[in-house]
Design an enzyme around this catalytic site. Structure first.
Site, PDB file in Angstrom:
ATOM      1  N   CYS A   2       0.848  -1.185   0.000  1.00  0.00           N
ATOM      2  CA  CYS A   2       0.000   0.000   0.000  1.00  0.00           C
ATOM      3  C   CYS A   2       0.895   1.251   0.000  1.00  0.00           C
ATOM      4  CB  CYS A   2      -0.941   0.088   1.181  1.00  0.00           C
ATOM      5  SG  CYS A   2      -2.037  -1.311   1.355  1.00  0.00           S
ATOM      6  N   ARG A  27       4.001  -0.474  -4.958  1.00  0.00           N
ATOM      7  CA  ARG A  27       3.788  -0.969  -3.599  1.00  0.00           C
ATOM      8  C   ARG A  27       2.421  -1.602  -3.405  1.00  0.00           C
ATOM      9  NH1 ARG A  27       7.449   0.225   0.693  1.00  0.00           N
ATOM     10  NH2 ARG A  27       9.207   1.072  -0.370  1.00  0.00           N
ATOM     11  N   TRP A  74      -2.982  -2.544  -1.545  1.00  0.00           N
ATOM     12  CA  TRP A  74      -2.659  -3.952  -1.750  1.00  0.00           C
ATOM     13  C   TRP A  74      -3.524  -4.675  -0.734  1.00  0.00           C
ATOM     14  CZ3 TRP A  74      -0.685  -7.930   1.271  1.00  0.00           C
ATOM     15  CH2 TRP A  74      -0.183  -9.046   0.589  1.00  0.00           C
ATOM     16  N   ASN A 100      -1.939   2.253   6.067  1.00  0.00           N
ATOM     17  CA  ASN A 100      -1.092   1.103   5.716  1.00  0.00           C
ATOM     18  C   ASN A 100      -0.888   0.288   6.978  1.00  0.00           C
ATOM     19  OD1 ASN A 100      -0.760   2.163   3.191  1.00  0.00           O
ATOM     20  ND2 ASN A 100       1.430   2.630   3.420  1.00  0.00           N
ATOM     21  N   GLY A 101      -0.780  -1.027   6.834  1.00  0.00           N
ATOM     22  CA  GLY A 101      -0.562  -1.881   8.003  1.00  0.00           C
ATOM     23  C   GLY A 101      -1.783  -2.758   8.241  1.00  0.00           C
ATOM     24  N   GLU A 470      16.818 -18.650  -6.075  1.00  0.00           N
ATOM     25  CA  GLU A 470      16.493 -17.287  -6.494  1.00  0.00           C
ATOM     26  C   GLU A 470      16.026 -17.266  -7.955  1.00  0.00           C
ATOM     27  OE1 GLU A 470      15.833 -14.610  -5.187  1.00  0.00           O
ATOM     28  OE2 GLU A 470      16.169 -13.064  -6.687  1.00  0.00           O
ATOM     29  N   LYS A 474      12.386 -15.907  -9.063  1.00  0.00           N
ATOM     30  CA  LYS A 474      12.204 -14.831 -10.061  1.00  0.00           C
ATOM     31  C   LYS A 474      11.199 -15.261 -11.110  1.00  0.00           C
ATOM     32  CE  LYS A 474      13.269 -12.127  -8.550  1.00  0.00           C
ATOM     33  NZ  LYS A 474      13.878 -11.896  -7.296  1.00  0.00           N
ATOM     34  N   GLU A 477       7.608 -15.383  -9.659  1.00  0.00           N
ATOM     35  CA  GLU A 477       7.052 -14.064  -9.331  1.00  0.00           C
ATOM     36  C   GLU A 477       6.539 -13.314 -10.545  1.00  0.00           C
ATOM     37  OE1 GLU A 477      10.552 -12.314  -7.235  1.00  0.00           O
ATOM     38  OE2 GLU A 477       9.070 -11.804  -5.743  1.00  0.00           O
ATOM     39  N   HIS A 493      16.145 -37.623  -4.703  1.00  0.00           N
ATOM     40  CA  HIS A 493      15.400 -38.002  -3.492  1.00  0.00           C
ATOM     41  C   HIS A 493      13.928 -37.609  -3.592  1.00  0.00           C
ATOM     42  CE1 HIS A 493      19.054 -39.262  -1.492  1.00  0.00           C
ATOM     43  NE2 HIS A 493      19.626 -38.156  -1.930  1.00  0.00           N
ATOM     44  N   LYS A 592       5.918  -4.544  -3.338  1.00  0.00           N
ATOM     45  CA  LYS A 592       7.361  -4.389  -3.234  1.00  0.00           C
ATOM     46  C   LYS A 592       7.865  -4.600  -1.819  1.00  0.00           C
ATOM     47  CE  LYS A 592      11.451  -3.536  -4.643  1.00  0.00           C
ATOM     48  NZ  LYS A 592      12.095  -4.698  -5.282  1.00  0.00           N
TER      49      LYS A 592
END
Ligand code: M6R
Length: 597
Positions: A2, A27, A74, A100-101, A470, A474, A477, A493, A592
């Site tokens: 947000c 964001r 968000w 926000n929060g 990573e 990527k 995402e 395995h 973000k």
């Protein structure tokens, strides 16, 4: 997560609030809203979807107000729709709030407020704040906000406006907020990128602080009413750093910036045969390092473990911050806690840091002045500049470069000797990375072969196992293609059951003592029809025979190899996602900076 913008000044507020929202869109981008005070009345506009929907609505209005608040959302509580979008109102539509929060006790507060006759219309946790302020409002907005926030459990960054006073009130607990100070204007923002176009003079609000902004200026107090003495600081980066500079997306721009951003992370830190870091712990007294972080930063932490153990001989543990904070970790006085965060605002990482009071703490942070940067005992800034693409790229390589510096520093402090060869090689790594970026067209062409894939496996070993993680993150995402990273030898395995002719497997296969072992893993994949993409620094007949696609990277020491191996994986993710028409800078469901638990 947000974004908040507020403005009080002499200019028209709406375009300033809107441009701030656009800058903050990375964001949160599922709905947005704005509220301005004009001719003694609050006027609110909200739209589901990206900011451009709100902008189109505002184009139809002829607003002329010099004060307002705005928000890009968000969603956490309730669907992204106009009702749940911020700003939220009290019953009389005289007070508006952006938040926000997360308000953890909002259900209880809703019941309490409903009993008192308040009508809550949204599904959000945020709306209760507007009604609480209404409950306590007796002609003084600041006082009402102070009373209201006493009842809130959880985290908040708030901006509040009321019909009755030409003032804005901002308050913070656990969710970042700054004031931007211009000659005749004051801004509120959850992130400096929203206001850097207008001013680089900022005041960071600390947790449990409230700021009241009026035409006379601003005043900051603690939530228990004491005056605070927050200094004005200057932001060093510029608007150019948050522009796309001709690239189609921020993610691509940031991938291509890496030779420069790694050079920035190293600049002035390897000098006169020494590693220069402004850290304030005595390496000789540290007996164990614990690193905690989330997401991509957690992957660089895993690489950090290899580096600190191999280069500096320092026992190192790595934990997800979200696990660390709840698992009663044993942290002794002689341990060093390292927290890694691009944003410096990640809620779990911050909470993990706050859990640990007894030992030395060190932050590896990109965002200057962020909460974590201010709360660690010492730190290493990445100097990568603002990272706008939601998928972290340049911050990752700068984190790894900083961890190499840190490992070299600790080794030097303990043994009195600099690893000259490795530090010399580190200094020329930006040039090596450039040679991979120069192959971008080839990597793009290779990527077109798996734009329709449903699953990929990423396999690497040793220091390149986290690179496999990573690379897979990527791809997930930004392309929404399922991908998993594994240590190559672990494949047999379990994951080997997935291998068939439809499975693409990315192997990171570098020279070194386990090269042959990885080639054996490649054989196992080929034997089952899997299609191999090799990232390699070796010209080897077996690798060539087994791989359908090969991307060659420069040969470097093992310690530096993550810095080169990750580059083609970042580019592949970008090209697959953009071939599939995805807005890579704003992939679905992500934000973000994750400032909620
Ligand atoms: O700002 P931080 O480094 O603390 O963020 C941690 C993660 O949220 C972040 O790395 C996330 O995984 C990114 N989307 C990765 O691309």
């Amino acid at each position: 997560m947000c974004g908040i913008v507020g403005y009080l000044g002499k200019k028209s507020a709406t375009p300033i609030l809107l441009s701030g929202l656009k800058r903050l869109e990375y964001r949160g981008y599922d709905s947005a809203g704005i509220c301005v005070l004009e001719n003694g009345a609050l006027k609110t506009f909200k739209k589901e979807g990206p900011i451009k929907m709100l902008a189109a609505e505002l184009d139809k209005q002829s607003l002329n107000s010099q004060i307002g608040i705005a928000h890009t959302r968000w969603a956490t509580h309730g669907q992204p729709n106009e009702t749940n979008a911020h700003p939220h109102y009290d019953c009389q539509h005289k007070i508006a709030v952006v938040h926000n929060g997360i308000i953890e006790n909002f259900e209880g507060l809703k019941i309490l407020l409903a009993k008192e006759g308040h009508k809550i219309v949204s599904e959000t946790d945020s709306e209760v704040i507007a009604h609480l302020i209404e409950k306590f409002y007796h002609g003084d907005l600041e006082q009402a906000v102070l009373e209201a926030v006493k009842l809130l459990e959880g985290t908040f960054g708030l901006a509040v406006i009321s019909e009755s006073e030409k003032k804005l009130v901002a308050a913070r607990r656990g969710s970042p907020l700054i004031l931007g100070i211009g000659p005749d204007e004051i801004f509120i923002a959850s992130d400096a990128s929203a206001i850097i176009e207008y001013t680089n003079q900022v005041v960071y609000l600390e947790d449990n602080e409230i700021a009241t902004i009026s035409e006379q200026g601003y005043e900051v107090k603690s939530l228990d009413g004491h005056n605070a003495n927050n200094q004005v600081t200057e932001i060093k980066w510029t608007i150019d750093e948050i522009e796309k500079s001709g690239f189609e997306h921020f993610m691509l721009k940031e991938i291509f910036e890496q030779p420069k951003t790694i050079a920035n992370a190293l600049r002035g830190r390897i000098k006169d045969g020494k590693i220069k870091l402004s850290v304030n712990f005595d390496a000789k007294k540290i007996d164990k390092i614990i690193i905690t972080a989330c997401g991509t930063s957690w992957h660089s932490a895993l690489i950090g473990k290899y580096l600190l153990e191999k280069i500096a001989g320092m026992p190192t543990e790595v934990d997800y911050a979200s696990e660390f904070r709840y698992r009663h970790p044993i942290v002794r006085d002689n341990n060093l806690l390292i927290v890694i965060s691009q944003s410096g605002e990640t809620a779990d990482t911050l909470a993990a840091l706050r859990e640990t009071k007894n030992c030395q703490t060190l932050g590896i942070i990109n965002s200057v002045g962020s909460t974590i940067a201010r709360e660690v005992k010492s730190g290493i800034y990445l100097h990568a500049g603002p990272e706008i693409g939601v998928a972290s790229t340049k911050a990752f390589t700068s984190q790894v470069a900083s961890l190499i510096l840190l490992a070299l520093y600790i080794k030097e402090q303990i043994s009195g000797e600099l690893d000259q060869a490795l530090s010399d090689e580190l200094l020329i790594i930006p040039e090596k990375i450039q040679t991979i970026l120069d192959q971008a067209e080839n990597i793009k062409a290779i990527s077109q072969n798996f734009v329709s894939a449903k699953n990929l496996l990423y396999l690497g070993r040793g220091i390149n196992f986290p690179v496999a993680l990573e690379g897979a993150l990527k791809l997930k995402e930004v392309s929404y293609i399922h991908a998993e990273g594994y240590p190559a030898a672990e494949m047999k395995h379990g994951p080997i059951a997935l291998i068939d002719k439809n499975m693409f497997v990315v192997f990171i296969v570098n020279h070194g003592p386990i090269f042959e072992k990885i080639v054996s893993n490649m054989q196992e994949v080929r034997a089952r029809g899997g299609r191999i993409i090799a990232i390699t620094d070796v010209k080897d007949a077996a690798v060539e025979k087994l791989s359908e696609f090969i991307i060659t990277v420069p040969s470097v020491s093992e310690e530096l190899s993550p810095l080169v191996n990750i580059i083609p994986l970042q580019l592949m993710s970008y090209y697959v996602a953009s071939a599939n028409g995805i807005n890579v800078d704003k992939p679905r469901n992500l934000a973000k900076s994750v400032t909620v638990e």
